[in-house]
Design a protein around this motif. Structure first.
Motif, PDB file in Angstrom:
ATOM      1  N   ARG A  81      -1.362 -12.985  -4.607  1.00 22.40           N
ATOM      2  CA  ARG A  81      -2.355 -13.234  -5.655  1.00 22.40           C
ATOM      3  C   ARG A  81      -3.775 -13.080  -5.121  1.00 22.40           C
ATOM      4  NH1 ARG A  81      -0.606 -17.277 -10.383  1.00 22.40           N
ATOM      5  NH2 ARG A  81       1.606 -16.726 -10.519  1.00 22.40           N
ATOM      6  N   VAL A  82      -3.901 -12.399  -4.015  1.00 23.98           N
ATOM      7  CA  VAL A  82      -5.219 -12.151  -3.420  1.00 23.98           C
ATOM      8  C   VAL A  82      -5.620 -10.709  -3.726  1.00 23.98           C
ATOM      9  CG1 VAL A  82      -6.555 -12.028  -1.288  1.00 23.98           C
ATOM     10  CG2 VAL A  82      -4.838 -13.833  -1.597  1.00 23.98           C
ATOM     11  N   TYR A  83      -6.790 -10.553  -4.309  1.00 26.35           N
ATOM     12  CA  TYR A  83      -7.304  -9.219  -4.595  1.00 26.35           C
ATOM     13  C   TYR A  83      -8.441  -8.904  -3.637  1.00 26.35           C
ATOM     14  CZ  TYR A  83      -9.557  -5.330  -7.035  1.00 26.35           C
ATOM     15  OH  TYR A  83     -10.107  -4.115  -7.348  1.00 26.35           O
ATOM     16  N   GLU A  84      -8.299  -7.827  -2.885  1.00 23.23           N
ATOM     17  CA  GLU A  84      -9.310  -7.443  -1.908  1.00 23.23           C
ATOM     18  C   GLU A  84      -9.951  -6.102  -2.240  1.00 23.23           C
ATOM     19  OE1 GLU A  84      -8.594  -8.072   2.217  1.00 23.23           O
ATOM     20  OE2 GLU A  84      -6.980  -9.499   1.877  1.00 23.23           O
ATOM     21  N   GLY A  85      -9.807  -5.661  -3.473  1.00 18.57           N
ATOM     22  CA  GLY A  85     -10.441  -4.405  -3.848  1.00 18.57           C
ATOM     23  C   GLY A  85      -9.829  -3.230  -3.115  1.00 18.57           C
ATOM     24  N   GLU A  86     -10.611  -2.148  -3.049  1.00 22.02           N
ATOM     25  CA  GLU A  86     -10.092  -0.940  -2.393  1.00 22.02           C
ATOM     26  C   GLU A  86     -10.742  -0.712  -1.030  1.00 22.02           C
ATOM     27  OE1 GLU A  86     -13.601   0.489  -4.791  1.00 22.02           O
ATOM     28  OE2 GLU A  86     -12.013  -0.964  -4.982  1.00 22.02           O
ATOM     29  N   ASP A  87     -11.154  -1.793  -0.368  1.00 22.30           N
ATOM     30  CA  ASP A  87     -11.732  -1.639   0.967  1.00 22.30           C
ATOM     31  C   ASP A  87     -10.747  -0.934   1.890  1.00 22.30           C
ATOM     32  OD1 ASP A  87     -14.019  -2.942   0.198  1.00 22.30           O
ATOM     33  OD2 ASP A  87     -13.301  -4.916   0.827  1.00 22.30           O
ATOM     34  N   PRO A  88     -11.187   0.157   2.563  1.00 22.54           N
ATOM     35  CA  PRO A  88     -10.278   0.922   3.430  1.00 22.54           C
ATOM     36  C   PRO A  88     -10.011   0.204   4.757  1.00 22.54           C
ATOM     37  CG  PRO A  88     -12.467   1.897   3.473  1.00 22.54           C
ATOM     38  CD  PRO A  88     -12.524   0.766   2.475  1.00 22.54           C
ATOM     39  N   LEU A  89      -9.058  -0.700   4.739  1.00 23.26           N
ATOM     40  CA  LEU A  89      -8.695  -1.476   5.921  1.00 23.26           C
ATOM     41  C   LEU A  89      -7.230  -1.253   6.248  1.00 23.26           C
ATOM     42  CD1 LEU A  89     -10.400  -4.871   4.943  1.00 23.26           C
ATOM     43  CD2 LEU A  89     -11.280  -3.159   6.548  1.00 23.26           C
ATOM     44  N   PRO A  90      -6.829  -1.454   7.502  1.00 18.80           N
ATOM     45  CA  PRO A  90      -5.404  -1.374   7.841  1.00 18.80           C
ATOM     46  C   PRO A  90      -4.622  -2.394   7.025  1.00 18.80           C
ATOM     47  CG  PRO A  90      -6.749  -1.424   9.824  1.00 18.80           C
ATOM     48  CD  PRO A  90      -7.664  -1.718   8.682  1.00 18.80           C
ATOM     49  N   PRO A  91      -3.435  -2.073   6.570  1.00 17.89           N
ATOM     50  CA  PRO A  91      -2.657  -2.996   5.740  1.00 17.89           C
ATOM     51  C   PRO A  91      -2.469  -4.365   6.374  1.00 17.89           C
ATOM     52  CG  PRO A  91      -1.655  -0.824   5.758  1.00 17.89           C
ATOM     53  CD  PRO A  91      -2.752  -0.781   6.763  1.00 17.89           C
ATOM     54  N   ALA A  92      -2.275  -4.398   7.689  1.00 22.62           N
ATOM     55  CA  ALA A  92      -2.059  -5.673   8.370  1.00 22.62           C
ATOM     56  C   ALA A  92      -3.279  -6.579   8.288  1.00 22.62           C
ATOM     57  CB  ALA A  92      -1.675  -5.438   9.828  1.00 22.62           C
ATOM     58  N   GLY A  93      -4.439  -6.008   7.999  1.00 21.46           N
ATOM     59  CA  GLY A  93      -5.658  -6.796   7.921  1.00 21.46           C
ATOM     60  C   GLY A  93      -5.988  -7.277   6.525  1.00 21.46           C
ATOM     61  N   LYS A  94      -5.091  -7.051   5.568  1.00 22.00           N
ATOM     62  CA  LYS A  94      -5.345  -7.452   4.186  1.00 22.00           C
ATOM     63  C   LYS A  94      -4.276  -8.444   3.728  1.00 22.00           C
ATOM     64  CE  LYS A  94      -7.194  -4.412   1.407  1.00 22.00           C
ATOM     65  NZ  LYS A  94      -7.483  -3.248   0.552  1.00 22.00           N
ATOM     66  N   SER A  95      -4.703  -9.412   2.939  1.00 22.72           N
ATOM     67  CA  SER A  95      -3.769 -10.396   2.394  1.00 22.72           C
ATOM     68  C   SER A  95      -3.073  -9.889   1.137  1.00 22.72           C
ATOM     69  CB  SER A  95      -4.507 -11.700   2.075  1.00 22.72           C
ATOM     70  OG  SER A  95      -5.080 -12.252   3.244  1.00 22.72           O
ATOM     71  N   GLY A  96      -3.699  -8.970   0.448  1.00 24.09           N
ATOM     72  CA  GLY A  96      -3.118  -8.397  -0.754  1.00 24.09           C
ATOM     73  C   GLY A  96      -3.401  -6.911  -0.808  1.00 24.09           C
ATOM     74  N   VAL A  97      -2.437  -6.133  -1.281  1.00 22.95           N
ATOM     75  CA  VAL A  97      -2.592  -4.680  -1.340  1.00 22.95           C
ATOM     76  C   VAL A  97      -2.171  -4.174  -2.715  1.00 22.95           C
ATOM     77  CG1 VAL A  97      -2.209  -4.372   1.142  1.00 22.95           C
ATOM     78  CG2 VAL A  97      -0.266  -4.232  -0.437  1.00 22.95           C
ATOM     79  N   LEU A  98      -2.591  -2.943  -2.998  1.00 22.75           N
ATOM     80  CA  LEU A  98      -2.189  -2.235  -4.208  1.00 22.75           C
ATOM     81  C   LEU A  98      -1.459  -0.964  -3.832  1.00 22.75           C
ATOM     82  CD1 LEU A  98      -5.479  -2.530  -6.303  1.00 22.75           C
ATOM     83  CD2 LEU A  98      -3.410  -3.909  -6.570  1.00 22.75           C
ATOM     84  N   PHE A  99      -0.536  -0.542  -4.691  1.00 19.59           N
ATOM     85  CA  PHE A  99       0.223   0.682  -4.443  1.00 19.59           C
ATOM     86  C   PHE A  99       0.023   1.674  -5.579  1.00 19.59           C
ATOM     87  CE2 PHE A  99       3.904   1.040  -1.293  1.00 19.59           C
ATOM     88  CZ  PHE A  99       3.164   0.455  -0.275  1.00 19.59           C
ATOM     89  N   GLY A 100       0.068   2.959  -5.203  1.00 19.41           N
ATOM     90  CA  GLY A 100       0.095   4.039  -6.162  1.00 19.41           C
ATOM     91  C   GLY A 100       1.337   4.882  -5.923  1.00 19.41           C
TER      92      GLY A 100
END
Length: 545
Positions: free
Chosen positions: A162-181
């Motif tokens: 439930r964490v939204y971090e926008g589309e900041d280009p970060l490594p997946p391991a560094g994000k709490s929430g991700v989006l997929f296409g």
């Protein structure tokens, strides 16, 4: 400057400041019906809170701004470095962020999760349908990734976060929430994904490949990861392509251009070039279609939900306008012919919502019988509900007259959006052929479908007659491909009829069976038999008292 002649009268007030969820009786009743009693209070509070925000002036303005300020592609930075980034208006991020924080990408590991998420998706996407695309694909990626437990363990917690971090280009391991296409379609094949030519060459590290090729439609290109299909040595295979690599470097993901679309303008759809792009295999080589089919089924259900949402918003606007607008000596909603049109539209909307939530409940159940039911009911619903969305939006717009044709009304945006779900994840012919495939190869699917329809046996003679006619047609499948659309339409109508006879108020069920199944129904909306209780049907669809 105001003049003495410019007095505004006889205009409906804006449909704003209301709870989109609790105002939708068909939806609230479906949620109560399909959720266990111990989950209902919590779900009611969550969905009402979401509905109140969706009906607020602020959220509606976010939708307007996101639509009026479409995404922009930046291929290079100021120094000439390739960056392939898509910029969105802040309103888009507010819509998408609110959806993620309200759990619209996290149904898979929560009790009653699919029903609750389906209801939330139907409510929230009425603000602006475009941001439903990344929500849908992020949600639907989970079953595909579960074919590889290691990948699922790595990605699923972030996909359902439930964490939204926008589309900041970060490594997946560094994000709490991700989006997929996703990127399946290629220009030479379209829906025929087996004609794809993107090549996947194995790399030294087990399970990794270099992809080279072109994707004609890549949805939500700002996402953190993508599921794509490519030709590996063993045949068509599914791959996970991260936008940013583990070391922080950008993967080769070249966005050639954004599509200029009829609707869905707040969302980005792109043409993407792979050139030695790093990818991780998902599932076995040569089993790409089977691996990704779970994602396809989930997104097809979201097409049904998205169309149901558009229909509900269109009908709500039409009924609301007609309750306030006077013409020819009275309020429009009291005029017999307008009441007939509104009731006909309301029937279509309620039937779509009831069917969509029944499918979501089948996902929550997860039994073998319910999985068999979904195998045939999802393409049936996807075919019919998405097909009905465009005429509903067009007729609802007409209820507002010239005001409905003006952009400020919001109705043109609904009309432009309406055809999308019929095309996305396989157009009408693809869905009809998929139903035929299930009929031929999976007899358990048809058995589950007929059991569902048969649950209403004896309750309405028109439904019983329609089921009998359907069985007669199913008994003769010679040359069935040429009449597949008509067959699938009949299947959808008897399924909707069965659900409404069991669960909807008598006035709704009677009107549906009399028109859709009883044969007394014209090609245009507003041709319901005059003997029906149309006033009750319209009042049930009214969003605000």
């Amino acid at each position: 400057m105001a003049t003495s002649t410019h007095t505004v009268t006889n205009q409906a007030p804006p449909l704003v400041g209301y709870d989109v969820y609790t105002a939708d009786r068909a939806l609230t009743e479906a949620v109560e019906r399909h959720l266990p009693e111990e989950l209902r209070d919590e779900a009611r509070r969550e969905l009402s809170s979401l509905g109140t925000t969706a009906g607020s002036a602020q959220a509606q303005q976010w939708g307007v701004l996101a639509n009026e300020n479409p995404p922009r592609l930046r291929t290079h930075d100021r120094y000439g470095n390739r960056i392939d980034e898509v910029e969105f208006h802040p309103a888009w991020h507010r819509l998408l962020g609110h959806a993620v924080t309200n759990g619209l990408t996290g149904a898979w590991n929560r009790p009653g999760g699919h029903v609750r998420r389906a209801a939330g998706f139907l409510v929230w996407t009425q603000t602006e349908a475009g941001h439903g695309c990344p929500l849908s694909m992020t949600h639907a990626a989970v079953p595909a990734l579960r074919t590889d437990p290691e990948l699922a363990a790595e990605w699923e917690p972030r996909l359902t976060s439930r964490v939204y971090e926008g589309e900041d280009p970060l490594p997946p391991a560094g994000k709490s929430g991700v989006l997929f296409g996703m990127g399946m379609t290629e220009k030479q094949g379209g829906s025929d994904v087996r004609a794809n030519t993107t090549a996947a060459v194995p790399l030294a590290e087990a399970g990794t490949y270099a992809l080279t090729g072109h994707k004609w439609f890549c949805s939500a290109p700002m996402s953190d990861g993508f599921l794509v299909l490519a030709q590996a040595p063993g045949g068509l295979t599914c791959f996970l392509v991260p936008r940013v690599l583990a070391d922080g470097g950008r993967n080769v993901f070249r966005i050639q251009r954004l599509k200029d679309k009829l609707g869905n303008r707040s969302n980005a759809s792109a043409e993407v070039e792979f050139d030695g792009t790093w990818a991780r295999r998902v599932g076995e080589e040569g089993r790409g279609v089977r691996t990704i089919i779970g994602m396809v089924a989930a997104t097809r259900l979201d097409c049904v939900l998205g169309s149901a949402a558009l229909m509900r918003q269109a009908v709500a606007q039409a009924v609301h306008h007609s309750a306030y607008r006077s013409a020819f000596g009275g309020v429009l909603i009291e005029k017999p012919l307008m009441r007939n049109v509104l009731a006909d539209l309301a029937l279509e909307s309620e039937a779509a919502t009831t069917l969509a939530l029944r499918l979501a409940a089948a996902y929550d159940d997860g039994s073998e019988r319910e999985r068999a039911f979904l195998r045939i009911a999802v393409p049936v619903a996807k075919y019919w509900v998405t097909k009905r969305c465009t005429p509903v939006a067009a007729e609802a717009l007409e209820c507002l007259g010239g005001n409905g044709y003006v952009e400020e009304s919001g109705m043109p945006r609904l009309l432009r959006e309406a055809p999308l779900n019929s095309i996305w994840e396989g157009s009408g012919n693809v869905q009809a052929l998929d139903v035929l495939r299930a009929l031929g190869r999976e007899p358990g699917a048809m058995d589950a479908f007929l059991r569902e329809v048969g649950a209403a046996r004896g309750a309405d003679h028109r439904l019983d007659g329609a089921v009998k006619d359907l069985l007669t047609e199913l008994a003769d499948l010679e040359g069935v491909e040429a009449r597949a659309r008509r067959l699938v339409e009949r299947m959808a109508l008897v399924l909707q009829g069965s659900l409404l006879v069991r669960w909807a108020p008598p006035a709704v069920a009677d009107a549906f069976c009399a028109s859709r199944l009883g044969g007394d129904w014209g090609a245009a909306f507003g041709t319901l038999p005059g003997t029906l209780d149309l006033g009750s049907v319209v009042e049930r669809a009214r969003p605000v008292d």
